[in-house]
Write a protein that holds these residues in place. Sequence first.
Motif, PDB file in Angstrom:
ATOM      1  N   LEU A  64       0.838  -1.020   0.109  1.00 46.89           N
ATOM      2  CA  LEU A  64      -0.054  -0.019  -0.037  1.00 46.89           C
ATOM      3  C   LEU A  64       0.861   1.452   0.061  1.00 46.89           C
ATOM      4  N   GLU A  65       2.051   1.273   0.918  1.00 44.50           N
ATOM      5  CA  GLU A  65       2.906   2.441   0.633  1.00 44.50           C
ATOM      6  C   GLU A  65       3.537   2.393  -0.645  1.00 44.50           C
ATOM      7  N   LEU A  66       3.790   1.477  -1.474  1.00 40.30           N
ATOM      8  CA  LEU A  66       4.265   1.563  -2.785  1.00 40.30           C
ATOM      9  C   LEU A  66       3.272   1.969  -3.711  1.00 40.30           C
ATOM     10  N   ILE A  67       1.754   1.527  -3.643  1.00 40.83           N
ATOM     11  CA  ILE A  67       0.853   2.049  -4.576  1.00 40.83           C
ATOM     12  C   ILE A  67       0.637   3.447  -4.312  1.00 40.83           C
ATOM     13  N   GLY A  68       0.537   3.854  -3.155  1.00 39.23           N
ATOM     14  CA  GLY A  68       0.310   5.559  -2.862  1.00 39.23           C
ATOM     15  C   GLY A  68      -0.979   5.653  -2.918  1.00 39.23           C
ATOM     16  N   PRO A  69      -1.505   7.035  -2.983  1.00 41.27           N
ATOM     17  CA  PRO A  69      -3.108   7.445  -3.021  1.00 41.27           C
ATOM     18  C   PRO A  69      -3.560   7.197  -4.430  1.00 41.27           C
ATOM     19  N   MET A  70      -4.776   6.947  -4.336  1.00 47.45           N
ATOM     20  CA  MET A  70      -5.674   6.767  -5.482  1.00 47.45           C
ATOM     21  C   MET A  70      -6.905   6.859  -5.248  1.00 47.45           C
ATOM     22  N   GLN A  71      -7.638   7.549  -6.174  1.00 48.84           N
ATOM     23  CA  GLN A  71      -9.186   8.029  -6.262  1.00 48.84           C
ATOM     24  C   GLN A  71     -10.060   6.460  -6.511  1.00 48.84           C
ATOM     25  N   VAL A  72     -10.188   5.831  -5.709  1.00 49.68           N
ATOM     26  CA  VAL A  72     -10.805   4.439  -5.508  1.00 49.68           C
ATOM     27  C   VAL A  72     -12.411   4.757  -5.391  1.00 49.68           C
ATOM     28  N   MET A  73     -13.071   4.140  -6.356  1.00 50.42           N
ATOM     29  CA  MET A  73     -14.272   4.480  -6.397  1.00 50.42           C
ATOM     30  C   MET A  73     -15.324   3.111  -5.773  1.00 50.42           C
ATOM     31  N   ALA A  74     -14.584   1.931  -5.980  1.00 50.15           N
ATOM     32  CA  ALA A  74     -15.227   0.722  -5.263  1.00 50.15           C
ATOM     33  C   ALA A  74     -14.216  -0.622  -5.532  1.00 50.15           C
ATOM     34  N   VAL A  75     -14.326  -1.335  -4.591  1.00 48.01           N
ATOM     35  CA  VAL A  75     -13.552  -2.627  -4.616  1.00 48.01           C
ATOM     36  C   VAL A  75     -14.645  -3.659  -4.542  1.00 48.01           C
ATOM     37  N   GLU A  76     -14.165  -4.978  -5.207  1.00 52.76           N
ATOM     38  CA  GLU A  76     -15.010  -6.051  -5.744  1.00 52.76           C
ATOM     39  C   GLU A  76     -16.284  -6.005  -6.179  1.00 52.76           C
ATOM     40  N   LYS A  77     -16.238  -4.834  -6.981  1.00 52.07           N
ATOM     41  CA  LYS A  77     -17.756  -4.368  -7.414  1.00 52.07           C
ATOM     42  C   LYS A  77     -18.251  -5.514  -8.562  1.00 52.07           C
ATOM     43  N   GLU A  78     -19.438  -5.975  -8.112  1.00 52.87           N
ATOM     44  CA  GLU A  78     -19.917  -7.031  -9.010  1.00 52.87           C
ATOM     45  C   GLU A  78     -20.612  -6.349 -10.312  1.00 52.87           C
ATOM     46  N   TYR A  79     -20.557  -7.009 -11.510  1.00 48.79           N
ATOM     47  CA  TYR A  79     -21.419  -6.640 -12.734  1.00 48.79           C
ATOM     48  C   TYR A  79     -22.024  -8.120 -13.323  1.00 48.79           C
TER      49      TYR A  79
END
Length: 293
Positions: free
Chosen positions: A100-115
């Motif tokens: 997570l430190e390596l990834i850094g900040p991100m504008q996440v809208m959703a995780v494990e979003k089902e379609y």
Amino acid sequence: MPITLSKTKLMAYISCPEKFRLRYGLRLKPLKDDPALLEGRAIHHLVESGLMYAYAIEDVLPVASMRFWESTPFESCGYDSIKEYKHAQALCLAQSQKFLELIGPMQVMAVEKEYLAILTDPFTGEVFDDITIRGFLDVLFQGESGPAVIDIKTVGRTPSMPIAHISLELALYGYLLTYPDYWDAKPIEVAFLNLIRTKEPKITWDKAVVDIEAFEALVTTCRQVAEAIRLGHFWKNPGMHCGWCSFRGLCHGNNLLAIQTFGHHVIEFYQATKDVMAYQHLHNSMNPQDQAA
């Protein structure tokens, strides 16, 4: 016969149709979770949790870790000792924090979003209402041109080559994200985020863009796979992937390994279902693991 295809099912059938039959037809599952696969799922879950709740990451990660391991008690895992089991928990948490430190900040809208989507040809608009496509998007985030998709991979070494531009699974995610407005949709940014579990954890990005041509190829593949499944076309496809397949004991005739993996009743059950026509007429309750449950 209506068929629902997910990324996992598609990749299983394409890599080895017999693996698909054993996993999704006979519904065989190992008695215990493989430690490497289990730790991959743990890190996957923790990184998603950290990305989604970055504002409270110090509180979220320990709780997410505790809940994950509570759902997978020692008795259900393939660890040799409690010490190994607890070490895995600590290691996964520490590596996830580093990732997570390596990834850094991100504008996440959703995780494990089902379609869910009924398979539709993006060029002609023809609807194949007997085939449903289902997918869980690991991370949906705000890209430069709109919503974009990240698929998280936990690996033991740096991938040797980029594959995002030819990935069927990323095309599937882009297809689901744009459904049903393919003609009006902009190309979708997609990426594999590789979490590399070396001594010093590191990450790599494998980015690409998918568009209507990739969706057309996906529809063709889905139709072919669905038809093959309906016809009962299941064959073994041996290769390097057998080395980490749970079903190798059954396929390769190693009865001891098969019994260790699935239990004592599995050999007779497997032999009874090797004939395709017999398999097609079996009732699901014949699975000895279902009976035990």
